[in-house]
Enzyme design. Structure first.
Site, PDB file in Angstrom:
ATOM      1  N   HIS A 126       0.898  -1.197  -0.051  1.00 45.93           N
ATOM      2  CA  HIS A 126       0.002   0.081   0.023  1.00 45.93           C
ATOM      3  C   HIS A 126       0.820   1.327  -0.099  1.00 45.93           C
ATOM      4  O   HIS A 126       0.614   2.136  -0.777  1.00 45.93           O
ATOM      5  CB  HIS A 126      -0.842  -0.013   1.344  1.00 45.93           C
ATOM      6  CG  HIS A 126      -1.956   1.083   1.383  1.00 45.93           C
ATOM      7  ND1 HIS A 126      -2.750   1.307   2.410  1.00 45.93           N
ATOM      8  CD2 HIS A 126      -2.150   2.144   0.588  1.00 45.93           C
ATOM      9  CE1 HIS A 126      -3.580   2.436   2.459  1.00 45.93           C
ATOM     10  NE2 HIS A 126      -3.031   3.023   1.209  1.00 45.93           N
ATOM     11  N   GLU A 129       2.273   1.549  -3.338  1.00 43.98           N
ATOM     12  CA  GLU A 129       1.570   2.043  -4.253  1.00 43.98           C
ATOM     13  C   GLU A 129       1.495   3.647  -4.273  1.00 43.98           C
ATOM     14  O   GLU A 129       1.692   4.581  -5.179  1.00 43.98           O
ATOM     15  CB  GLU A 129       0.089   1.537  -3.807  1.00 43.98           C
ATOM     16  CG  GLU A 129      -1.053   2.447  -4.636  1.00 43.98           C
ATOM     17  CD  GLU A 129      -2.121   2.503  -4.061  1.00 43.98           C
ATOM     18  OE1 GLU A 129      -2.383   3.862  -3.822  1.00 43.98           O
ATOM     19  OE2 GLU A 129      -2.676   1.709  -3.324  1.00 43.98           O
ATOM     20  N   HIS A 130       1.463   4.236  -2.969  1.00 42.41           N
ATOM     21  CA  HIS A 130       1.614   5.754  -2.686  1.00 42.41           C
ATOM     22  C   HIS A 130       2.891   6.444  -3.206  1.00 42.41           C
ATOM     23  O   HIS A 130       2.863   7.042  -4.069  1.00 42.41           O
ATOM     24  CB  HIS A 130       1.682   5.962  -1.291  1.00 42.41           C
ATOM     25  CG  HIS A 130      -0.017   6.031  -0.709  1.00 42.41           C
ATOM     26  ND1 HIS A 130      -0.486   7.102  -0.385  1.00 42.41           N
ATOM     27  CD2 HIS A 130      -0.862   5.219  -0.606  1.00 42.41           C
ATOM     28  CE1 HIS A 130      -1.759   6.905   0.091  1.00 42.41           C
ATOM     29  NE2 HIS A 130      -1.969   5.456  -0.145  1.00 42.41           N
ATOM     30  N   GLU A 227      -4.262   7.269   7.073  1.00 40.54           N
ATOM     31  CA  GLU A 227      -5.352   6.716   6.128  1.00 40.54           C
ATOM     32  C   GLU A 227      -6.019   5.317   6.828  1.00 40.54           C
ATOM     33  O   GLU A 227      -7.235   5.130   6.999  1.00 40.54           O
ATOM     34  CB  GLU A 227      -4.842   6.191   4.942  1.00 40.54           C
ATOM     35  CG  GLU A 227      -5.904   5.747   3.801  1.00 40.54           C
ATOM     36  CD  GLU A 227      -5.016   4.914   2.642  1.00 40.54           C
ATOM     37  OE1 GLU A 227      -3.969   5.484   2.110  1.00 40.54           O
ATOM     38  OE2 GLU A 227      -5.918   4.187   1.852  1.00 40.54           O
TER      39      GLU A 227
HETATM   40 ZN    ZN Z   1      -4.023   4.649   0.228  1.00 44.93          ZN
END
Ligand code: ZN
Length: 1032
Positions: A126, A129-130, A227
């Protein structure tokens, strides 16, 4: 799945629906036409080599066995269900699979997917991905992804991390844009910078509370860190995550791919870089391309720029084995946060039973199990509905219920929300009983048929985001090397199922014996609220922080201090974005072509007609003006909409009626519609909209069923009504934490005008409280009478307006049946047409919620849609979002999202999403004018043009055939007005912006509201110097 832009999801067009009003039928749908995760037709045998490559004698421009730009074309098939040609290609050098879907659709899609299998819960894939979207070799600017949001007219741009994949999709109708975005995306994944400072910003970091003071307290910050804290503030999300982790615990699914906040700080930058090298190798990548643009250009570009330099590696390291079935069922109990908006403490429990099903690559089997799940769960004719829902000891099915085919192994889940711990045993007993009775008694053929019909209808229904839906629905299967091409042959799978059901009357019963009885891989997951949940988390977080801090030596401390300063200055630094591609005015000058809309009157009912290619479906919407209802009656409309189609009619009980409706239509749904006056904002209307659609051949029945419901609805069964009301109340409080910004905006707007106040009472946080109290104070019998009264007042020709979208050829037939339908409807006296709108004095509300993040909003009244300043303000809102709020509230202050928008009702709003701050963010909202003043002299054409593109993304977003003309129907916004509005957006000048800045932002607005959804803050009044109304 953790999408990058979750908060953008919910803010498309100007004229839009209220949040929190999803159709009851949007359960786990099958078809590719709904962009719903978990929706799936997929399943299939892994036998691609033996499959006949069916082209039905068609000539096609490409051929199997040919090499195109380094890609070998392995398989071409025509899929009649969706009128598309599927071409599967493989890159000779790297083995990268490239799936091209050739279809006459202008909304083109491109995506790069990787199989990513984490072995811890640090959120590595994750965070990667950022980071991938934070700058790359050819585009070495900070966060090119966010910057491209304003340089493109993409209809969709995102990146998301699933349990075993990461994907980077976008879609656009503009070819220049398509090529631009392709360049950014490919460079981002294959040559990202993965800079250390970006890791600190996006992942996690230790930082001084006061940056410039290296003696101040150290805290943990980071975009993903926050998040995920926010993601798990929603109990249904916690439940679903735990279900997956416990159901398939042996391999990668035992971990949280998005990241567990307490584990995230174990991740190092070095691990992340290593993971990228291994998992983002082209041999582990899958590329998807959909639509009408020339695929050869894409192949040539991908090959020469990215793949040619790599060799092929064996990708077996990322393959996921099947879960080894258990020899014993398991029980797991987890605690949850006490949801202050949810049910009472003793009822706020959840339970679910999950059963391991088949390998997801067995497509026919998985398809059939999906159908079986629908038959068992969905609607009043299903066995579990009868046994678990109708006795009414819970708040209905929980969010996890349904068939899940997102992982290597599929599983079935049925669960309840809002029940007492004492009823857990009852649930288990009823589950077993239901399974046994169903196997003994079998299924009703008509019920199975209605489910299959509904599935067939959903295949025909055209969505403007078909390409994206196809991608999302195929991603998981494709990721496990399943036969995605065959999985598109849905009609064939249905035919095969029908055939098996015919040959073997007990077909589904045998399946149930196999999967529901002789299956020891069974998980019972229970969840109960713990008042210490939040406190325990805080303590664990503090403990982790303490350990981190204690382990630091002076050198490390110094480094943290310097990094904090470095990060801040890099965030604040101005940089050139010239290297990023951008559209030009020429690329977007032309407005999209819109079909003709006519308005006619039939039996005094104004009727809008639109001829569009609808793929043999007719769409019917009927709006009843209910403005004349009393306030008390209006307040019951959301409930009315929810139960009116679920209680049966004078001629059919609710089970029969549901079967009839599902076997002839897509369902008949009702919802509240709030129609502001977009011309002067001095009045508003409230409407109740009935919507349905059916195959052309069933249109006569569709009108018959609508007539039956409107004339003969029946609410007599008080027990059933009581159950529906209780389930309704349980469902309205689900999902608030994941769309908190929408609720915060609704609530802050409610402080600006009485119309917005009513809207919030009908669909916002206030609605939950109202309904709970209302049900406490009124008996079901009393409520029933009021609902009946509403129905008898509302369903009249005199209150009605209609819109019908169908093909040109079929329109005469539809109109014939429509007129018969009208003949039967009654005419009552007219109701009041509109209500006057009153603006309110400034006020401030804090909804205290037991969550670790805030959602802040500020709203003020500006001007409505048709005012000359509206397009200018809309461009300004985009500018403020991109250039001010995102850098300050997101990048510097750590909120997951932030933005500004103006609604068609004239309310200008600021919001933040999953925000660690509240008052600091409200200050940032208030400082907008100062920022604008400091910046306005520097505003250049490019910056303004980017803001305009942001608006165009919304204006030009594609519309489904059934929804064409809806803005004219609801708001009276004609296509000429739209074209004028659009060209006004494109022509906005610096001077005009300056004028609206002075006019609307210089003075404190007269009608303003602020709202926070978030945890207690004792210093709120002191920090803001305002009087807050605290609601807890
Ligand atoms: Zn995210």
């Amino acid at each position: 799945m953790f999408p990058r832009l979750q908060w953008l999801k919910a803010m498309p067009r100007a004229l839009r629906e209220l949040p929190g009003q999803t159709s009851k039928r949007s359960f786990k749908s099958f078809a590719f036409n709904e962009t719903k995760r978990g929706a799936s037709t997929e399943s299939e045998p892994a036998l691609s080599s033996g499959i006949p490559h069916i082209m039905g004698g068609r000539n096609y421009k490409y051929s199997e066995g040919q090499v195109y730009h380094g890609f070998l074309c392995e398989r071409i098939e025509y899929i009649p269900d969706f009128e598309l040609v599927s071409c599967t290609l493989r890159h000779l050098g790297t083995g990268t699979e490239f799936w091209y879907i050739d279809r006459n659709d202008t909304n083109n899609v491109f995506s790069i997917n990787f199989r990513t299998t984490p072995f811890d819960s640090t959120g590595l894939p994750h965070i990667l991905e950022h980071l991938a979207l934070c700058g790359s070799k050819n585009f070495p600017v900070r966060d090119p992804f966010f910057k491209m949001l304003n340089r493109s007219v993409a209809t969709f741009m995102n990146a998301m991390t699933g349990p075993d994949y990461t994907l980077y999709p976008f879609s656009t109708m503009n070819e220049v844009d398509f090529r631009n975005l392709q360049k950014i995306y490919l460079d981002a994944v294959f040559r990202p910078n993965l800079a250390y400072l970006d890791f600190l910003q996006e992942g996690w970091r230790l930082e001084h509370k006061e940056l410039s003071n290296n003696n101040s307290e150290l805290v943990i910050k980071g975009v993903v860190y926050n998040e995920m804290k926010g993601a798990f503030s929603e109990n249904s999300q916690v439940f679903m995550q735990n279900l997956l982790n416990n159901m398939l615990p042996d391999h990668t699914y035992g971990y949280v791919s998005g990241g567990n906040p307490l584990e995230i700080p174990k991740l190092t930058h070095t691990d992340l870089v290593k993971f990228h090298r291994k998992y983002y190798h082209p041999s582990n990548a899958r590329m998807f391309c959909y639509g009408s643009f020339d695929v050869m250009k894409t192949l040539a570009f991908v090959d020469s720029e990215y793949l040619a330099e790599h060799s092929c590696i064996d990708d077996s390291y990322s393959r996921i084995p099947n879960q080894k079935p258990w020899s014993q069922p398991r029980n797991v109990h987890i605690p949850s946060r006490l949801d202050s908006l949810g049910a009472t403490f003793d009822r706020q429990n959840q339970i679910a039973i999950a059963l391991l099903m088949c390998d997801s690559t067995n497509i026919q089997e998985s398809f059939e199990l999906n159908v079986l799940s629908e038959i068992l769960i969905r609607g009043p004719n299903s066995a579990f509905y009868k046994s678990l829902i109708e006795p009414n000891f819970s708040g209905g099915y929980n969010q996890s219920s349904g068939y899940s085919s997102d992982c290597r192994d599929t599983y079935f889940v049925v669960g309840l929300q809002d029940l007492k711990v004492e009823d857990f045993t009852k649930f288990n007993e009823l589950f077993d009983q239901t399974v046994h009775t169903t196997i003994e008694e079998g299924f009703e053929a008509q019920h199975i048929e209605s489910i299959l019909h509904n599935l067939e209808l959903s295949l025909k229904h055209q969505s403007p985001h078909f390409g994206n839906a196809l991608l999302f629905n195929s991603t998981s299967l494709w990721n496990h090397d399943g036969d995605v091409v065959s999985s598109l042959r849905v009609s064939e799978m249905i035919a095969q199922l029908r055939c098996r059901l015919k040959e073997n009357k007990h077909y589904f019963q045998r399946k149930m014996e196999k999967y529901f009885v002789n299956n020891t891989h069974k998980l019972t997951l229970t969840m109960s609220p713990d008042e210490m949940y939040e406190e325990n988390f805080k303590q664990a977080e503090a403990e982790m922080l303490k350990q981190k801090v204690n382990a630091l030596d002076s050198e490390k401390r110094q480094e943290i201090y310097e990094n904090g300063i470095k990060l801040e200055s890099s965030q604040k630094a101005k940089e050139s974005t010239d290297v990023l591609p951008c559209l030009t005015l020429n690329d977007v000058k032309e407005p999209p072509k819109l079909p003709m809309i006519e308005t006619k009157t039939f039996a005094d009912v104004p009727t809008q007609l639109c001829k569009v290619p609808t793929n043999e479906i007719s769409y019917f919407k009927c709006l009843f003006n209910i403005t004349g209802l009393s306030r008390d009656e209006l307040m019951l409309i959301p409930l009315f909409s929810n139960v009116i189609n679920d209680m049966g009619t004078a001629n059919h009980n609710f089970r029969e009626f549901d079967k009839l409706v599902l076997s002839k239509t897509a369902g008949i749904d009702f919802k509240l519609n709030f129609v502001e006056n977009v011309k002067d904002a001095k009045s508003y209307q409230v409407g109740l909209m009935m919507t349905t659609h059916a195959l052309d051949k069933n249109v006569k029945d569709m009108f018959e069923l609508c007539k039956e419901l409107l004339l003969n609805f029946k609410l007599d069964d008080t027990d059933r009504l009581k159950m529906l009301i209780e389930n309704y109340i349980s469902n309205i409080s689900v999902g608030i934490a994941s769309s908190g910004h929408l609720y915060a905006m609704l609530s802050s707007a409610a402080l600006v005008s009485d119309a917005a106040q009513l809207k919030s009472l009908l669909s916002g946080v206030d609605h939950i409280d109202f309904m709970k109290k209302y049900v406490e104070q009124n008996s079901t019998e009393e409520i029933r009478e009021r609902l009946v009264h509403i129905g008898s007042k509302v369903f009249s020709k005199s209150n009605m307006r209609v819109t019908i979208n169908t093909s040109e050829a079929f329109q005469p037939t539809v109109l014939e049946h429509y007129q018969t339908f009208l003949q039967n409807l009654p005419t009552f006296e007219d109701m009041t047409e509109t209500s006057e709108l009153t603006l309110l004095e400034p006020s401030y509300q804090h909804y205290v919620m037991n969550i670790p993040v805030n959602y802040c909003a500020k709203s003020f009244f500006a001007v409505p849609y048709l005012h000359d300043d509206h397009p200018v303000l809309r461009v300004l809102a985009k500018l403020i979002s991109a250039k001010y709020l995102l850098p300050v509230v997101r990048e510097q202050n750590g909120a997951y999202g932030a933005g500004a928008k103006i609604g068609s009702d004239g309310i200008f709003a600021f919001f933040s999403y999953r925000d660690p701050h509240s008052t600091k963010t409200l200050d940032a909202f208030d400082n907008t004018y100062d920022w604008l003043m400091a910046e306005s002299s520097k505003l250049d054409q490019q910056t303004i043009f980017e803001a305009k593109l942001g608006v165009l993304q919304q204006l030009d977003s594609p519309t489904a055939p059934g929804n064409i003309g809806i803005d004219f129907f609801l708001y009276g916004v004609s296509q000429e007005m739209f074209v004028k509005y659009r060209s006004r957006v494109l022509s906005v000048t610096v001077d005009e912006l300056q004028t609206v800045i002075d006019k609307y932002f210089k003075e404190k607005p007269k009608h303003v509201g602020k709202c926070i959804l978030g945890p207690t803050n004792e210093n709120l009044e002191q920090e803001t110097k305002l009087n807050w109304k605290i609601i807890s």
